[in-house]
Design an enzyme around this catalytic site. Structure first.
Site, PDB file in Angstrom:
ATOM      1  N   ARG A 614       0.855  -1.194   0.000  1.00  0.00           N
ATOM      2  CA  ARG A 614       0.000   0.000   0.000  1.00  0.00           C
ATOM      3  C   ARG A 614       0.885   1.236   0.000  1.00  0.00           C
ATOM      4  NH1 ARG A 614      -5.211   0.629   1.709  1.00  0.00           N
ATOM      5  NH2 ARG A 614      -5.233  -1.362   2.782  1.00  0.00           N
ATOM      6  N   ILE A 615       0.631   2.142  -0.911  1.00  0.00           N
ATOM      7  CA  ILE A 615       1.392   3.392  -0.965  1.00  0.00           C
ATOM      8  C   ILE A 615       0.674   4.406  -0.083  1.00  0.00           C
ATOM      9  CG2 ILE A 615       2.257   5.227  -2.474  1.00  0.00           C
ATOM     10  CD1 ILE A 615       3.612   2.445  -2.885  1.00  0.00           C
ATOM     11  N   LEU A 616       1.327   4.797   1.008  1.00  0.00           N
ATOM     12  CA  LEU A 616       0.671   5.662   1.991  1.00  0.00           C
ATOM     13  C   LEU A 616       0.551   7.093   1.495  1.00  0.00           C
ATOM     14  CD1 LEU A 616       2.526   4.285   5.121  1.00  0.00           C
ATOM     15  CD2 LEU A 616       0.118   3.919   4.542  1.00  0.00           C
ATOM     16  N   ASN A 617       1.606   7.552   0.832  1.00  0.00           N
ATOM     17  CA  ASN A 617       1.617   8.923   0.320  1.00  0.00           C
ATOM     18  C   ASN A 617       2.364   8.902  -1.008  1.00  0.00           C
ATOM     19  OD1 ASN A 617       2.330  11.631  -0.269  1.00  0.00           O
ATOM     20  ND2 ASN A 617       2.257  12.189   1.896  1.00  0.00           N
ATOM     21  N   LYS A 687       4.633  -2.007   2.574  1.00  0.00           N
ATOM     22  CA  LYS A 687       5.970  -2.570   2.429  1.00  0.00           C
ATOM     23  C   LYS A 687       6.979  -1.438   2.217  1.00  0.00           C
ATOM     24  CE  LYS A 687       5.777  -6.637  -0.003  1.00  0.00           C
ATOM     25  NZ  LYS A 687       5.286  -7.525  -1.114  1.00  0.00           N
ATOM     26  N   GLU A 691      14.340   1.698  -0.858  1.00  0.00           N
ATOM     27  CA  GLU A 691      15.538   1.103  -1.448  1.00  0.00           C
ATOM     28  C   GLU A 691      15.277   0.382  -2.763  1.00  0.00           C
ATOM     29  OE1 GLU A 691      18.095   0.077   2.494  1.00  0.00           O
ATOM     30  OE2 GLU A 691      16.364  -1.173   2.148  1.00  0.00           O
TER      31      GLU A 691
END
Ligand code: FES
Ligand code: FES
Lengths: 728, 166
Positions: A614-617, A687, A691
């Protein structure tokens, strides 16, 4: 009280999708952004405790026994307060997560540049003058400094073999056996390592440029011989880390020792040249890749052997093979890491230790196989995606490599490419494109956080750091989402060991680890609020500072009433680690120009498609990806620490000699996220992202160089001299 | 030595060791730590301030050479310029760790002036302006300011947005 979670299995609830505030996954401004653009964020060397004095590190000019003949003269110089030659000073920075003192001592220098004294004076100018005046003599010893010239260690746990790779290589219709090298590299964060130490006779308080405070506190306490309760560390703003600030560095202990000796606050800032020597660098590597495949491009043999180095007594070795264990399937495998003990400056974690160089090289080698077989490089990769972890046989928690390859390929226009190299010429320039896959292991580490809800204002606290990654904003978003508050109603306080211990910033695990702890702390408060309402927390809706349950809607502040609610969350990794293989995936695409006359390589455009939970921002996540891709440009084209052949010293220890990418080196970059909700990544399905994007990006550039001009380079970076040699 | 600087519009009297750089005068003596020290020898741009309308590396200049000069640092930028560029940096994520950011902001402010005044750059087609705020021009003109977090895409987007708004 605390809400604790051990991640043993999948979480299929996907609670964030059923909450009402709708701030997760949106481009929210960093709350610290405003402080940073006004110059109000204070870094490690920017406070002025009463009586502050300045220390300058003095470094060894050679390897051997150290003596300082004019020590007394220097002590008597104007404004000089002390010349500290204390056995507690650090040889080099602690490794990430060391949790204890690293190697200490100033009597013997084990590499050129090792700190051997601290000169303290009333002013920075006087300290610098005195530091230059201090003569350091070395009674030299022969020490090995060339990783190729010593017999390397072969740690057992770094060897993994299966089947018969030699046989597979002999019988395969297609095979390659190639050797690549990557250079010694430096994090070179813009804020030099710095520490301001204050000793009140009881407690040592240190403002530092550090990434993982709960460990740093123990490391510093152990180095000084103090119990950890008598050490407090603050690092609310850190000017970049990239691994180099994972463990305490020489400045921390030196400042603390001097502060305790002088009873004055002491600030020690590393000079840029210190930064290149006394912390940790990324090991140079030599990597031999062997690949064998059938006529359809299915791998039958896979070999990856790497040679890395470190100083004596260091436990870290660049884990070059980390992704090779699971990236591609092949029945016959041979993976082994060799470690040379040499007396160059210490090596340690630098952004994506292992994969940054391992995947980059492996992905270049795969391209060689694709060319040899005549199979499209994307297709070749697709044919070799394993069903389950080829090393352990466990399933993948989620595997989106195929999706990222297809997404990236379409957006980049890969199919319009003529696969033959050396076809496109514009003036002096050969133009070509290349691609590479990205792999990075995904981790969760123990983390705690606290939220206090007072009226309709929440405060998040953890000793977690924000080294530019966006911790402040994503924790604000997580707390706002779970408590149903506008983000402006959430304050985030980080970087102080007085707060609950977070994960620290490293290994891309910050968002998933400390973020989950923040989530759990919020959940504990939700449950307490629901109890007050007499319902289950899932039956009430929290939004914009209001609580709705059935047909009742009350301001949150009313429900909270006079007393504040406090929630504490703690997460730790559990059985999930053994049950599944968890990683993040992506695809890199690059277009380069190679100058036929000068050998210069210019990157003309780059595109990355990534899957990282999930991409939070999206805004801060994209910035992280930009960062990694640009580091890939540096690794591929310019970054190389040169070590003197005789004594291993760093020849190019500043920005004039060590070339990090500048603005003009960077073309427009495109970043896309492929949707992924990995159930094994905890309740948030988050996740790591910091990097992934450096893993393989340099490989895409190398492959593009080959496609452009037909020359296959195998030594990173592709500097003009190497390109010219390869062209002729 | 006694000198006077006008910093962000305010006259500041200082009595300094002649070895003190302009950067250390600002950071250590005036406690304006917005200007950063990334290398202390002119290689990174973190210390960029605006002196007499021009961007300079404050670490490469001794404070005593600036007696009587007008200096603008990041702390005074919003007042001096209206803060458009700073807002654009936040919106476009022209920063990560923020350590290079003050230098980027001061540098970009003066760079936009240079562009408007028709100063050519290495990538300009000819020596006589006017010049457009293209990706090439911005990235060339901003290459004295390193950003190891590598926020160049955000930095350039912010500068382009703020430059166009003028
Ligand atoms: S600190 Fe002045 S250029 Fe780096
Ligand atoms: S934002 Fe970190 S160096 Fe630019």
């Amino acid at each position: 009280m605390s809400l604790d979670l051990k991640i043993d299995g999948p979480d299929r609830e996907h609670r964030p999708d059923h909450l009402a505030q709708n701030v997760l996954g949106h481009e929210i401004d960093r709350p610290d952004g405003w402080l940073k653009v006004k110059g109000e964020a204070t870094y490690a060397a920017e406070t002025f405790p009463e009586g502050l004095v300045h220390g300058i590190l003095v470094r060894a000019p050679g390897i051997g026994r150290v003596s300082c003949a004019n020590l007394e003269d220097v002590r008597n110089m104007p404004e000089v307060l002390a010349v500290v030659r204390d056995e507690r000073l650090l040889r080099n920075a602690a490794q990430g997560g060391a949790n204890e003192a690293p190697v200490q001592g100033v009597d013997t220098a084990e590499y050129v540049g090792q700190p051997v004294a601290l000169v303290v004076a009333e002013t920075f100018e006087a300290a610098r003058h005195a530091a230059v005046a201090l003569t350091v003599e070395i009674d030299g010893v022969e020490a090995p400094v060339d990783p190729e010239a010593v017999v390397p260690e072969e740690p057992d746990n770094q060897i993994s073999t299966r089947g018969d790779l030699d046989g597979a290589m002999r019988h395969a219709p297609y095979s390659i056996d190639v050797v690549y090298t990557t250079a010694s590299m430096n994090s070179a964060a813009m804020e030099p390592h710095a520490a301001t130490a204050v000793w009140d006779g009881e407690v040592l308080t240190l403002r530092g440029a550090l990434q993982m405070l709960k460990f740093n506190r123990n490391e510093l306490a152990d180095s000084l011989g103090l119990p950890p309760e008598r050490v407090r560390i603050l690092a609310p703003y850190v000017g970049g880390g990239f691994g180099s600030k994972l463990g305490i560095s020489a400045d921390c202990v030196a400042a603390a020792v001097a502060a305790m000796e002088l009873n004055r606050p002491v600030r020690v800032v590393q000079h840029r040249r210190d930064v290149f020597e006394v912390n940790v660098r990324r090991s140079e590597t030599r990597q031999r890749i062997r690949l064998a495949c059938d006529t359809q491009g299915r791998l039958t043999g896979l070999g990856h052997e790497a040679l890395v180095s470190n100083l004596p007594k260091e436990e870290f070795f660049e884990p070059v093979l980390q992704a090779s264990y699971f990236a591609y399937a092949a029945a016959n495998r041979d993976l082994r890491l060799k470690a040379a003990r040499i007396n160059r400056p210490a090596t340690g974690s630098v952004r994506a230790p292992g994969e940054a160089v391992g995947v980059t090289v492996f992905e270049a080698a795969i391209d060689e196989l694709a060319v040899k077989t005549g199979i499209d490089p994307i297709e070749l990769r697709l044919r070799n995606i394993p069903e389950k972890d080829p090393d352990t046989g466990v399933p993948f928690s989620s595997h989106r490599l195929e999706a990222t390859l297809k997404d990236g390929s379409e957006r980049f226009g890969w199919n319009e490419r003529d696969p033959a190299p050396r076809q496109r010429r514009e003036g002096e320039w050969w133009i070509g494109t290349g691609m590479a896959a990205a792999f990075r292991v995904n981790m969760i580490t123990p983390a705690e956080a606290r939220i206090t809800l007072d009226g309709d204002r929440a405060t998040v606290e953890s000793d977690m750091t924000d080294i530019g990654t966006g911790s402040y904003v994503i924790f604000q978003q997580i707390a706002a989402e779970i408590l149903g508050l506008p983000t402006g109603k959430v304050d985030v306080r980080l970087g102080d060991t007085a707060y609950p211990p977070g994960s620290g910033s490293g290994g891309s695990f910050g968002a998933a680890s400390t973020g989950t702890a923040v989530w759990l702390a919020g959940m504990e408060i939700r449950r307490a609020l629901a109890e007050r309402l007499g319902c289950d927390e899932s039956e009430m809706t929290l939004r914009d500072g209001y609580v709705t349950h059935g047909n009742r809607r009350v301001p949150l502040a009313d429900l909270v009433g006079g007393g504040a609610f406090s929630g504490h969350g703690r997460v730790e990794p559990g059985d999930a680690q053994e049950k599944v293989r968890q990683a993040t995936y992506g695809a890199h695409f690059a277009e380069v120009g190679v100058n036929d006359v000068t050998g210069e390589v210019r990157v003309r455009r780059m595109l990355g498609s990534f899957s990282a939970g999930r991409i939070l921002n999206p805004r801060t996540a994209r910035s992280q990806c930009h960062g990694g891709m640009i580091w890939g440009i540096g690794m591929a084209l310019t970054e190389e620490m040169t070590h003197d052949r005789r004594d291993g010293h760093v020849v190019n220890r500043d920005f004039a000699g060590y070339h990090v990418p500048v603005n003009a080196d960077v073309p427009p970059l495109d970043v896309y996220f492929v949707e992924e909700l990995d159930d094994w990544a905890g309740p948030l399905q988050v996740k790591g992202i910091g990097e992934l994007s450096i893993c393989g990006s340099g490989g895409a550039i190398f492959n593009a160089i080959h496609h452009a001009c037909g020359a296959r380079l195998r030594d990173f970076p592709a500097t003009p001299d190497r390109v010219l040699a390869a062209l002729s | 030595m006694k000198i006077e600087l006008t910093v962000n519009g305010t006259a500041r009297a200082l009595d300094l060791d002649p070895r003190v750089t302009l950067l250390d005068a600002l950071r250590e003596h005036l406690k304006l730590t917005g200007s950063k020290k990334g290398c202390d020898h002119g290689q990174c741009g973190a210390c960029t301030v605006i002196a007499g309308g021009r961007r300079i590396n404050a670490c490469l200049s001794l404070a005593v050479m600036h007696d009587g000069d007008e200096i603008t640092t990041v702390e005074g930028l919003a007042e001096a310029t209206g803060g458009t560029l700073q807002q654009a940096f936040v919106r476009n994520d022209g920063m990560q760790c923020g350590y290079c950011t003050p230098g980027q902001l001061c540098s970009a402010t003066a760079m936009l002036d240079e562009l408007r005044e028709g100063w050519p750059s290495h990538v300009s087609d000819d020596l006589n302006g006017p010049y457009e705020l293209t990706h090439e021009e911005v990235s060339e003109r901003m290459s004295g300011n390193l950003c190891r977090c590598s926020c160049y895409p955000g930095i350039n987007a912010a500068i382009t947005e703020a430059g166009a708004a003028k």
